[in-house]
Design a protein around this motif. Structure first.
Motif, mmCIF file in Angstrom:
data_model
loop_
_atom_site.group_PDB
_atom_site.id
_atom_site.type_symbol
_atom_site.label_atom_id
_atom_site.label_comp_id
_atom_site.label_asym_id
_atom_site.label_seq_id
_atom_site.Cartn_x
_atom_site.Cartn_y
_atom_site.Cartn_z
ATOM 1 N N THR A 165 0.829 -1.200 0.000
ATOM 2 C CA THR A 165 0.000 0.000 0.000
ATOM 3 C C THR A 165 0.865 1.251 0.000
ATOM 4 O O THR A 165 1.855 1.320 0.716
ATOM 5 N N ALA A 166 0.477 2.230 -0.818
ATOM 6 C CA ALA A 166 1.147 3.528 -0.799
ATOM 7 C C ALA A 166 0.260 4.502 -0.039
ATOM 8 O O ALA A 166 -0.953 4.543 -0.253
ATOM 9 N N LYS A 167 0.868 5.253 0.859
ATOM 10 C CA LYS A 167 0.109 6.234 1.645
ATOM 11 C C LYS A 167 -0.275 7.432 0.779
ATOM 12 O O LYS A 167 0.457 7.810 -0.124
ATOM 13 N N PRO A 168 -1.410 8.058 1.072
ATOM 14 C CA PRO A 168 -1.763 9.267 0.317
ATOM 15 C C PRO A 168 -0.829 10.425 0.682
ATOM 16 O O PRO A 168 -0.278 10.466 1.783
ATOM 17 N N ALA A 169 -0.659 11.338 -0.246
ATOM 18 C CA ALA A 169 0.136 12.537 0.016
ATOM 19 C C ALA A 169 -0.614 13.446 0.979
ATOM 20 O O ALA A 169 -1.849 13.456 1.006
ATOM 21 N N LYS A 170 0.133 14.173 1.792
ATOM 22 C CA LYS A 170 -0.477 15.176 2.680
ATOM 23 C C LYS A 170 -0.247 16.562 2.076
ATOM 24 O O LYS A 170 0.883 16.995 1.922
ATOM 25 N N VAL A 171 -1.354 17.187 1.734
ATOM 26 C CA VAL A 171 -1.295 18.468 1.024
ATOM 27 C C VAL A 171 -1.877 19.565 1.910
ATOM 28 O O VAL A 171 -2.969 19.416 2.459
ATOM 29 N N LEU A 172 -1.134 20.632 2.055
ATOM 30 C CA LEU A 172 -1.599 21.789 2.821
ATOM 31 C C LEU A 172 -1.746 22.978 1.886
ATOM 32 O O LEU A 172 -0.813 23.315 1.162
ATOM 33 N N VAL A 173 -2.930 23.592 1.892
ATOM 34 C CA VAL A 173 -3.156 24.776 1.063
ATOM 35 C C VAL A 173 -3.241 25.992 1.982
ATOM 36 O O VAL A 173 -4.089 26.036 2.884
ATOM 37 N N GLU A 242 3.363 29.656 14.069
ATOM 38 C CA GLU A 242 2.365 28.591 14.190
ATOM 39 C C GLU A 242 2.268 27.777 12.895
ATOM 40 O O GLU A 242 2.092 26.558 12.926
ATOM 41 N N LEU A 243 2.415 28.470 11.766
ATOM 42 C CA LEU A 243 2.347 27.760 10.477
ATOM 43 C C LEU A 243 3.504 26.774 10.309
ATOM 44 O O LEU A 243 3.350 25.735 9.672
ATOM 45 N N GLU A 244 4.651 27.104 10.901
ATOM 46 C CA GLU A 244 5.807 26.209 10.759
ATOM 47 C C GLU A 244 5.474 24.784 11.190
ATOM 48 O O GLU A 244 5.897 23.814 10.561
ATOM 49 N N GLY A 245 4.695 24.673 12.248
ATOM 50 C CA GLY A 245 4.275 23.359 12.725
ATOM 51 C C GLY A 245 3.434 22.608 11.699
ATOM 52 O O GLY A 245 3.646 21.428 11.444
ATOM 53 N N PHE A 246 2.481 23.317 11.097
ATOM 54 C CA PHE A 246 1.624 22.685 10.083
ATOM 55 C C PHE A 246 2.440 22.255 8.858
ATOM 56 O O PHE A 246 2.263 21.168 8.315
ATOM 57 N N ILE A 247 3.308 23.156 8.429
ATOM 58 C CA ILE A 247 4.066 22.926 7.194
ATOM 59 C C ILE A 247 4.926 21.667 7.317
ATOM 60 O O ILE A 247 4.987 20.852 6.397
ATOM 61 N N ALA A 248 5.549 21.504 8.491
ATOM 62 C CA ALA A 248 6.462 20.374 8.696
ATOM 63 C C ALA A 248 5.738 19.027 8.603
ATOM 64 O O ALA A 248 6.363 18.000 8.359
ATOM 65 N N GLN A 249 4.419 19.045 8.800
ATOM 66 C CA GLN A 249 3.667 17.780 8.773
ATOM 67 C C GLN A 249 3.161 17.411 7.387
ATOM 68 O O GLN A 249 2.460 16.415 7.230
ATOM 69 N N ASN A 250 3.461 18.232 6.378
ATOM 70 C CA ASN A 250 2.902 17.984 5.052
ATOM 71 C C ASN A 250 3.982 17.755 4.005
ATOM 72 O O ASN A 250 5.113 18.198 4.145
ATOM 73 N N ASN A 251 3.605 17.055 2.927
ATOM 74 C CA ASN A 251 4.540 16.771 1.834
ATOM 75 C C ASN A 251 4.472 17.820 0.741
ATOM 76 O O ASN A 251 5.438 18.057 0.032
ATOM 77 N N VAL A 252 3.275 18.372 0.567
ATOM 78 C CA VAL A 252 3.061 19.343 -0.511
ATOM 79 C C VAL A 252 2.381 20.562 0.089
ATOM 80 O O VAL A 252 1.364 20.430 0.775
ATOM 81 N N ILE A 253 2.967 21.723 -0.126
ATOM 82 C CA ILE A 253 2.406 22.952 0.417
ATOM 83 C C ILE A 253 2.123 23.900 -0.749
ATOM 84 O O ILE A 253 3.028 24.263 -1.506
ATOM 85 N N ILE A 254 0.849 24.237 -0.916
ATOM 86 C CA ILE A 254 0.431 25.133 -2.000
ATOM 87 C C ILE A 254 0.039 26.455 -1.370
ATOM 88 O O ILE A 254 -0.819 26.482 -0.481
ATOM 89 N N THR A 255 0.642 27.528 -1.788
ATOM 90 C CA THR A 255 0.328 28.825 -1.181
ATOM 91 C C THR A 255 -0.346 29.732 -2.206
ATOM 92 O O THR A 255 0.062 29.796 -3.360
#
Lengths: 378, 378
Positions: A165-173, A242-255
């Motif tokens: 199984t491949a895990k889904p990507a974690k994307v943060l917008v 505070e955002l630094e914490g969120f960003i570190a938990q994601n693979n893809v960050i769209i701004t």
């Protein structure tokens, strides 16, 4: 005499065209004459013959300019085109009046009537069909979500296969305006685990309705016209931390956080970029010459960090889905023309709440109150 | 003495790596020693330090080659690497034995034991966890669907906006094996109207279960090992003519019909290509030096037709999603090692229905029956 709408070929790098063949067909049916500069639609995959079929006349640039009642463009035409225009002609497009006031002065001096989509009062409901910023942000958001998936080295969806199984990507917008919501929608369609952050608490419902997780920081701010207000330095620092914490938990960050005419807010700090794991992908839709949402992003370029993360300066996304973007843009132009057209004549009511704001210049005067305020006119 | 698995850095252009850090961790736990050539995982976003953390030793190429019990690669290693190998060492990878029999002879002459994934008997259920062709086709199918959407000038999904509605793209997938089904899945996820064509009637159920429309022609053919049999000239002409009608009704055509070691069947004729409307996109997953499914496709290149259609020779798609592709590949390698490992020793049972076919060469002999038949050995 028929109202003549001319479409000019955009400069290299801009793939969109101001009118689509479909809209041309409708305009011609409504007694407009339409002139298309040779090759204007080429980069949107609309060839001259398709415009001819739709009832337009394909002409050279000079004829398109001189014979026009209204010239429709995406971006500012070049100086030569403006020089060829005469008093009383109308120009409609993304004319950048708020950031290029010299251009506005030139148009006023030549008594060219200029309708600039950046000036549209977006909260007036009658204006929504004319809202180019919204239609193009929608295209850009879809496209940046797609590009993120195509650029990323892993699957977006969870994949269950014989080999495992491949895990889904974690994307943060980051930033959930029109573009951000479309980016969320695209990433969700592709099966990623998506979360969306916005400083405006009102966007929670929109994010959650797309099936994504809404993230907040302790800083919140709602400003005018649906945009976030500018934060204080202290608030910015708190938000970034505070955002630094969120960003570190994601693979893809769209701004996607943009405010017209201002430097986009820095949402992803150098610290976040430096600490991002190998393969982390930042897609910065706000990348511009003014700066972007991600530290170190460069418009139109992909930067690889020493750690092996990538920052894509995704600054002109709507132009990268040119046919659909042009279709939407053309419908916005058509909506403006419909609004101005009274019994076969274009009437500019400068007292109207929409037209009076959309008009950068009319008959030698600067009309839009917003523009006058930016230009510090009384 | 521990079994030592070495991973070599692939040639430029191949982004995958034969073992992922996750699989390395599991191998080390099972008493294998793992050597990784410096930088082998770099293009899959797996840096040396991640392998070290997983328990591997990062070494230079020469040490990786000479110290190995088994060398795992994606593609054939270069001549220099083969020259450095010794009798009794094992090589596992996509070694192209069916199309490069000279390479096989060289390995046999050197008494290198070679496990070639192309030779795996794919219909044996025990072999499914080792099926690299399947795992990589799955990755390739996802990726080609994504690339098609990113390359196309229009939306894949239907979009309802204030400015009007955009129609969904019409996507046709020709060949609905593992890759074709994944391409269908991706295009469906993105909201396109998708249909799938295959010459094997048995694939109707699989296509329909993804919510796509199944198309058939009056030619049907099921061959060995799940592949379609080769058609007669007459059948081919009939199939092509019927497909022309389907192709003309779609905006995006993804072709995936491959048969190992043979020229891929021509599914999209020059006539279809010539008549395709401006903006039509052909993505040819079968594009290769032998030819592809689309007339005029070139591997790794985008060809624009005089009419303004585009043909993308999408020949190495799995390598374009390198981290996920490597993860799956590594699991397949691990499954083979598990299968061969009897009490801490690799045992090659040439009479086993899986191992005996996977083995191109063992102890100087050509083992695989399929390979022997291709090489015209008794």
């Amino acid at each position: 005499m028929a109202i003549t709408i001319s479409v000019l070929k955009e400069a290299t790098g801009e793939n969109r065209v101001a009118l689509s063949p479909d809209v041309v067909r409708k305009l011609v049916k409504n007694d407009y004459q339409v002139l298309i500069e040779q090759g204007a639609g080429e980069r949107s995959f609309y060839r001259d013959a398709v415009y001819t079929d739709a009832g337009a006349k394909v002409v050279d640039r000079s004829e398109a300019i001189t014979q026009a009642t209204v010239i429709a463009t995406i971006a500012q035409p070049d100086d030569a085109a403006i020089d060829q225009m005469k008093a009383g002609q109308t120009l409609i497009g993304l004319l950048a009046p708020l950031t290029d006031t010299e251009f506005v002065k030139k148009l006023a001096a030549k008594k060219i009537n200029a309708l600039a989509f950046e000036l549209l009062p977006r909260t007036v409901s009658r204006a929504q069909t004319m809202d180019v910023l919204s239609s193009q942000a929608s295209v850009a958001g879809y496209k940046v979500g797609l590009m993120a998936a195509d650029h990323f080295s892993r699957y977006f969806p969870m994949m269950i296969t014989a080999a495992g199984t491949a895990k889904p990507a974690k994307v943060l917008v980051l930033g959930t305006g029109v573009a951000g919501l479309q980016a969320i929608g695209t990433a969700k369609r592709l099966g990623a685990m998506v979360s969306g952050y916005d400083i405006r608490p009102a966007s929670r419902g929109e994010v959650e309705s797309l099936g994504a997780t809404f993230l907040t920081t302790s800083v919140s701010a709602t400003g005018e016209g649906g945009y976030a207000r500018q934060l204080t330095e202290e608030e910015t620092a708190q938000q970034q931390a505070e955002l630094e914490g969120f960003i570190a938990q994601n693979n893809v960050i769209i701004t996607t956080a943009q405010v017209p005419g201002r430097r986009p807010p820095l949402l992803v700090t150098q610290k976040s970029v430096d600490e991002a794991k190998t393969g982390t992908l930042f897609m910065d839709l706000a990348a511009s010459d003014l700066g972007g949402n991600v530290a170190g992003s460069k418009p139109g370029e992909t930067v690889t960090t020493p750690n092996g993360a990538e920052i894509v300066g995704a600054g002109d996304m709507a132009s990268q889905l040119p046919a659909s973007a042009s279709d939407m843009y053309a419908k916005n132009v058509q909506a403006v023309l419909n609004d101005l057209n009274k019994d076969g004549k274009l009437v500019f009511d400068i007292d109207d709440e929409v037209v009076g704001e959309l008009l950068a210049t009319y008959d030698g005067e600067i009309i839009s109150n917003r523009l006058r305020s930016v230009m510090e006119l009384p």
